[in-house]
Design an enzyme around this catalytic site. Structure first.
Site, PDB file in Angstrom:
ATOM      1  N   THR A 149       0.818  -1.205   0.000  1.00  0.00           N
ATOM      2  CA  THR A 149       0.000   0.000   0.000  1.00  0.00           C
ATOM      3  C   THR A 149       0.859   1.265   0.000  1.00  0.00           C
ATOM      4  O   THR A 149       1.693   1.450   0.885  1.00  0.00           O
ATOM      5  CB  THR A 149      -0.885   0.000   1.264  1.00  0.00           C
ATOM      6  N   GLU A 150       0.648   2.132  -1.009  1.00  0.00           N
ATOM      7  CA  GLU A 150       1.324   3.430  -1.089  1.00  0.00           C
ATOM      8  C   GLU A 150       2.847   3.300  -1.009  1.00  0.00           C
ATOM      9  O   GLU A 150       3.532   4.204  -0.540  1.00  0.00           O
ATOM     10  CB  GLU A 150       0.821   4.369   0.030  1.00  0.00           C
ATOM     11  N   LEU A 151       3.351   2.156  -1.469  1.00  0.00           N
ATOM     12  CA  LEU A 151       4.789   1.847  -1.406  1.00  0.00           C
ATOM     13  C   LEU A 151       5.353   2.001   0.011  1.00  0.00           C
ATOM     14  O   LEU A 151       6.518   2.414   0.185  1.00  0.00           O
ATOM     15  CB  LEU A 151       5.586   2.688  -2.413  1.00  0.00           C
ATOM     16  N   ILE A 152       4.537   1.675   0.992  1.00  0.00           N
ATOM     17  CA  ILE A 152       5.018   1.695   2.382  1.00  0.00           C
ATOM     18  C   ILE A 152       6.020   0.550   2.537  1.00  0.00           C
ATOM     19  O   ILE A 152       5.720  -0.599   2.189  1.00  0.00           O
ATOM     20  CB  ILE A 152       3.849   1.572   3.370  1.00  0.00           C
ATOM     21  N   TRP A 303       5.465   6.477  -0.803  1.00  0.00           N
ATOM     22  CA  TRP A 303       5.585   7.414  -1.937  1.00  0.00           C
ATOM     23  C   TRP A 303       4.741   8.676  -1.742  1.00  0.00           C
ATOM     24  O   TRP A 303       4.569   9.438  -2.679  1.00  0.00           O
ATOM     25  CB  TRP A 303       5.316   6.706  -3.265  1.00  0.00           C
TER      26      TRP A 303
END
Lengths: 405, 402
Positions: A149-152, A303
Site C-alpha cells: 500500500t502506497e509503497l510503504i 511514496w
C-alpha cells in the site's frame, strides 16, 4: 541497457458515507452513499472508468499490439476489483484482455489496500494471500512481485514479504534512503537473502504524474521525444527506469485535454528509437538484473507527500485514534465468525480513510484537500468513528441477519 | 401594547438559544394580546432592503427581515470572512466590518420605526442595541434592552472585544430599563457595565409546556450509559471541561459514552483533543441539530451536563428536564436559580463533575427520581410567566415616558 519498467497503481477505496450518531445501530450500509456527493463510490468508479480506465486500457492494448517489445505492470487493489464487479464489469474485461497478451504483469498487494503491514503482520499475510488467490482466479496468473500500500516499505516489511515467497518488492526511491545511490539498479533489502528491491525513479515518474500539465514548469510542454531523451540518459548509468505512478494519472489527474493520452501513445516508439532501450515487466526486471548492493531502510518510507513517510496517514491524533480503534477490533471481528462484519472491517482498514483525516497543510488546500471527498478531515474522522461504534454494537449483539451491499 | 422588537435571529434561522428565547417570548406576548413587529437581519438573496416573513402559527406577530448578513453569535472576524466570500457586487451592499454593519442595520431599523406604530421598543442583545437606540431617537418611545448574554460571558472573561462592550454599554445606558435573564446576569451587568440595580429587571427564560413524544431508544442505550453536552462548541459553553470530566469518568467506568452535540469555533480543537486524550472511542460528535433530533439526543442521554464557564441562563437544561433527563448544571449559570433540584458543580471542578456523573449513572432509580423532581419545577418556568413580567415592565416604562 535502459529498461523502462512501467507500474501503474489502480485503486479506489470504499469511502464511508456521512454517517451520523443516529445511523449507529440502524444502518450498515457504511459505503452506500447514493447522493451526488463525492462519497458515492459507484458514481466515482463509473466516472473514473469513463475518463481513465477504459480509454487508458484501450491505448495500452493498442501499444501492446503495435510494439512487441512493450511491457507494462499493474497492481489492482481488491477494493477496486470489487467496484469493477459492482459498477463497471467492462473495465475488468479490458484488464483481462491486457493480461492475456502475456506481456502484462500483475503485482500482489493487500486485498484492501490497507495499512495492515504496519499494524498487524497476521492480517497483512491474510490480506495478501486472499488477494493473490483472487488474482489467480480472475486472471489466471500468480504474481511473484509484491508492492505494499502506497509503497510503504522498510526492512521489516521486506523480510515479511520475502518469507511469503515473493521474489521482488517495490519501494520509493526516496533521496534520504538512496543518498548517492541510483534507483536505476536493483537492490537487496537488508536482512533478506533472495528478494530483490525495485526503486521508483521519482523524478521521471513525477514528471508524468504530477508535472505533465503544469504550465509553470520549465519543461512544459512535455513531449514523448523529450521524455525519451531523458530515458536515454540513463543508458550507460544504470539498467532500469522505474516509472511507478497511479493509473488515474491518465485522464483523471491529468485530463484528456492536457494531451496525456497522445503522450502515452507516442512514448514507446520514441523510447524504442534508441537501440539499447527496451521495456520490462516487474518480474522481468527482477529476473534480468541482479542486486548490486544491500539497501538498509530502518525507518518506514512511502511514496506520499514530500516527506515520503507515514505522515499522510498517521500524523495527527484523529488518525492515530482511528487506526488504534480499527485494529483493536481485529481479534473480536475474527472471533465473531461473521463474514460480513469481517469484510466491513477490512474495508475500514483501507489507507484512504486515514488520508482523508490528514490535517497536514489542511488550511493551504493542497493535494490532500484535492483528494479529500469530505468537507474536512474532522468530518471524515467523525463518520469513521461512528461506523466503528456500529461495528462494535454488531459485535456485541452478534447480529447475523442483514442484507449486504 | 404594540411592541417593536429587534433581534438577531429567529427560528428556523437560529444557531443558538437567543432565537429560541425570542420565539418563546413573542409567542407568549402574542397569546396575551400584544402586537409584535419583530425586526431581524437576514441576508436576502435579492437586492431588496426589507421583506415580510410570515409565521402562520403566531397571531399578532409580524416579522420584518432587513437585508443584512448580521446573525446570531457573529464576530467581526467571521463577518469579514463572510464578506470575503460574497461576490463584490453583493458585499458592497453591506458594511465593511461588523460594527459598520450594525450601524447600517440601525439606519434601516430607524426607517421601520418611522412607519410602524408602537408603544415600546424592545432590543435583544448588543447587535440590535444600536437599532433600538435609533428607533427610540425617531419615535421617542421607551427602550427596553434585553441582555441574554454579555461579552464577558461569550469570551469566558478572556479577551473582551472593546467595540462590542461599548455597544452593549451604550445600549444599556440609553435604555429606559434593562432586562437580565437571571440574577447571575443582573449582577454581572451591574458590575461590568455600571447599571444601577433598580434599573435591571430579572426575567427568567422559560420553556413552553408541551407533550414530549418518545422517539425510541438508540441501540447504544443497550450497551452504554450516555452523557450529553448540547450547545455551541465555544469557550463559553465549556466543552473542554466536559471532556476533561469525561476522561476522569472513563478511568473508572469504560461503559459510558459522551455525546457532544453542536457546532462552533472550538469544534475542531475539541475533536482533536478527544482523540489526543485517548477517549475518541467513547465520544461521539453529533454535529449541529434541530427540532426532533435534539429531543432524540436528550432522550438517548441518561444525563445532561451544562458545563458552561459563564451561562446567563441555559435553556437547554430545561429542555433536557422536559425530556425526562436529569441535569447537572454549572454553578456559573442562571438556570440554577429556577431549577434548584439540578445538581450543581463549578465548571472548573472536573473531579466533582466526574463524581456527580458517576453517582447519577450508577443509581438508575435515584436518577429517575432526580429527573422527576427536576421536572416538577417546570410548570413555574414558562414563557407565559416571562411575558407577564415583561408586560408589566412595558407598562411601567410607558407610564414614565407618558
Amino acid at each position: 541497457m535502459a529498461s523502462v519498467c512501467f507500474y501503474f497503481q489502480v485503486h479506489q477505496p470504499f469511502r464511508v458515507k456521512p454517517y451520523s450518531i443516529f445511523e449507529i445501530g440502524e444502518d450498515r450500509e457504511y459505503f452506500g452513499d447514493r447522493s451526488h456527493l463525492n462519497l458515492n463510490n459507484g458514481k466515482i468508479l463509473r466516472k473514473v472508468a469513463e475518463k481513465c480506465y477504459l480509454p487508458a486500457n484501450a491505448v495500452m492494448l493498442a501499444l501492446l499490439e503495435r510494439h512487441p517489445e512493450f511491457r507494462v505492470s499493474y497492481s489492482l487493489s481488491g477494493t477496486v476489483l470489487d467496484q469493477f464487479e459492482l459498477y463497471a464489469p467492462e473495465v475488468l474485461d479490458s484488464f483481462r484482455r491486457l493480461v492475456a497478451t502475456g506481456r502484462v504483469d500483475l503485482l500482489a498487494e493487500t486485498s484492501h489496500h490497507s495499512l495492515a503491514a504496519v499494524y498487524s503482520p497476521e492480517e497483512f499475510r491474510t490480506q495478501v494471500n486472499n488477494h493473490v488467490a483472487r488474482l489467480e482466479r480472475l486472471f489466471g496468473v500468480r504474481p511473484t512481485i509484491f508492492r505494499n500500500t502506497e509503497l510503504i516499505y522498510d526492512d521489516r516489511i521486506a523480510k515479511l514479504v520475502e518469507d511469503m515467497g515473493f521474489s521482488g518488492i517495490l519501494a520509493e526511491g526516496a533521496d534520504h534512503v538512496l543518498d548517492w545511490r541510483s534507483p536505476a539498479f536493483v537492490y537487496r533489502p537488508k536482512g533478506c537473502k533472495r528478494i530483490s528491491l525495485l526503486l521508483k525513479n521519482y523524478r521521471l515518474s513525477d514528471d508524468i504524474a504530477f508535472r505533465f500539465s503544469n504550465r509553470d514548469w520549465a519543461e512544459w510542454p512535455l513531449t514523448a521525444p523529450k521524455f525519451a531523451r531523458w530515458v536515454d540518459q540513463v543508458n550507460g548509468n544504470g539498467n532500469l527506469v522505474n516509472l511507478f505512478m497511479d493509473y488515474e494519472t491518465f485522464g483523471e489527474h491529468q485530463w484528456r485535454d492536457t494531451g496525456i493520452f497522445d503522450f502515452l501513445s507516442h512514448l514507446p516508439e520514441q523510447i524504442l528509437k534508441h537501440p539499447d532501450n527496451d521495456f520490462v515487466t516487474v518480474s522481468e526486471a527482477v529476473r534480468r538484473y541482479e542486486p548490486v548492493a544491500v539497501l538498509d531502510v530502518p525507518h518506514t518510507i512511502s511514496w506520499a507527500d514530500i516527506e515520503r513517510d507515514l505522515s499522510a496517514w498517521r500524523s495527527n491524533a484523529m488518525q492515530e485514534a482511528s487506526l488504534k480503534a480499527i485494529f483493536a477490533l481485529e481479534r473480536e471481528v475474527k472471533a465473531s465468525g461473521d463474514d460480513r462484519v469481517l469484510e466491513d472491517w477490512r474495508r475500514l482498514t483501507t489507507s484512504d480513510h486515514f488520508y482523508y483525516m490528514c490535517t497536514k497543510w489542511f488550511s493551504d488546500g493542497d493535494v490532500h484537500k484535492y483528494f479529500n471527498p469530505y468537507d474536512s478531515p474532522y468530518d471524515a474522522f467523525v463518520s469513521y468513528m461512528n461506523v466503528i461504534h456500529d461495528i462494535t454494537l454488531r459485535l456485541k449483539t452478534r447480529a447475523t441477519t442483514y442484507e449486504h451491499v | 401594547m404594540r411592541i417593536l422588537m429587534f433581534g438577531w435571529e429567529f427560528p428556523p434561522f437560529n444557531s443558538g438559544g437567543l432565537g429560541t428565547a425570542c420565539l418563546g417570548l413573542t409567542r407568549a406576548l402574542s397569546r396575551s394580546g400584544h402586537e409584535i413587529t419583530f425586526v431581524l437581519p437576514k441576508q436576502l438573496d435579492l437586492k431588496v432592503d426589507y421583506m415580510d416573513v410570515l409565521f402562520a402559527d403566531v397571531p399578532r406577530l409580524r416579522v420584518k427581515a432587513v437585508n443584512s448578513p448580521l446573525a446570531g453569535y457573529l464576530t467581526d472576524h467571521r463577518y469579514r470572512v463572510l464578506m470575503g466570500a460574497l461576490p463584490p457586487e453583493l458585499a458592497r451592499l453591506y458594511g465593511r466590518d461588523l460594527y459598520e454593519e450594525t450601524q447600517r442595520y440601525a439606519e434601516k431599523a430607524q426607517a421601520i420605526a418611522a412607519t410602524v406604530e408602537h408603544d415600546v421598543i424592545h432590543a435583544h442583545d448588543w447587535l440590535s442595541f444600536p437599532a433600538g437606540m435609533a428607533a427610540k431617537a425617531v419615535s421617542g418611545r421607551p427602550l427596553v434592552a434585553h441582555v441574554h448574554a454579555t461579552e464577558f460571558d461569550r469570551t469566558a472573561d478572556g479577551g473582551v472585544n472593546q467595540p462590542v462592550y461599548e455597544s452593549e454599554r451604550a445600549g444599556m445606558h440609553a435604555a429606559d430599563a434593562v432586562v437580565a435573564v437571571s440574577h447571575y446576569t443582573k449582577e454581572r451587568v451591574g458590575r461590568h457595565y455600571g447599571i444601577a440595580p433598580e434599573k435591571i429587571h430579572v426575567v427568567h427564560n422559560g420553556v413552553d409546556p408541551r407533550d414530549i413524544v418518545r422517539l425510541g431508544a438508540s441501540k447504544l442505550n443497550d450497551h452504554y450509559k450516555i452523557v450529553l453536552f448540547l450547545g455551541r462548541i465555544t469557550v463559553q459553553k465549556g466543552p473542554d471541561w466536559f471532556l476533561k470530566a469525561a476522561r476522569l469518568v472513563l478511568e473508572r467506568d469504560k461503559d459510558v459514552l459522551f455525546i457532544v452535540a453542536g457546532a462552533g469555533d472550538m469544534e475542531r480543537q475539541v475533536i482533536m483533543d478527544a482523540a489526543d486524550s485517548g477517549i475518541a472511542d467513547r465520544v461521539i460528535f453529533a454535529g449541529f441539530r434541530r427540532g426532533k433530533d435534539i429531543d432524540r439526543l436528550y432522550q438517548m442521554a441518561d444525563l445532561y451536563v451544562l458545563p458552561s464557564v459563564s451561562e446567563p441562563f441555559g435553556i437547554t437544561a430545561l429542555e433536557a428536564v422536559q425530556n425526562g433527563t436529569p441535569v447537572i448544571v454549572s454553578k456559573q449559570s442562571g438556570v440554577r436559580e429556577v431549577l434548584p433540584e439540578a445538581l450543581q458543580v463549578d465548571f472548573w471542578d472536573t473531579r466533582k463533575m466526574a463524581d456527580e456523573i458517576l453517582r447519577v449513572l450508577s443509581h438508575r432509580e435515584d436518577a429517575k427520581r432526580l429527573g422527576e423532581r427536576q421536572r416538577a419545577a417546570l410548570p413555574g418556568i414558562t414563557w407565559d410567566a416571562a411575558a407577564i413580567k415583561l408586560a408589566s415592565l412595558y407598562k411601567d416604562v410607558a407610564a414614565v415616558r407618558a
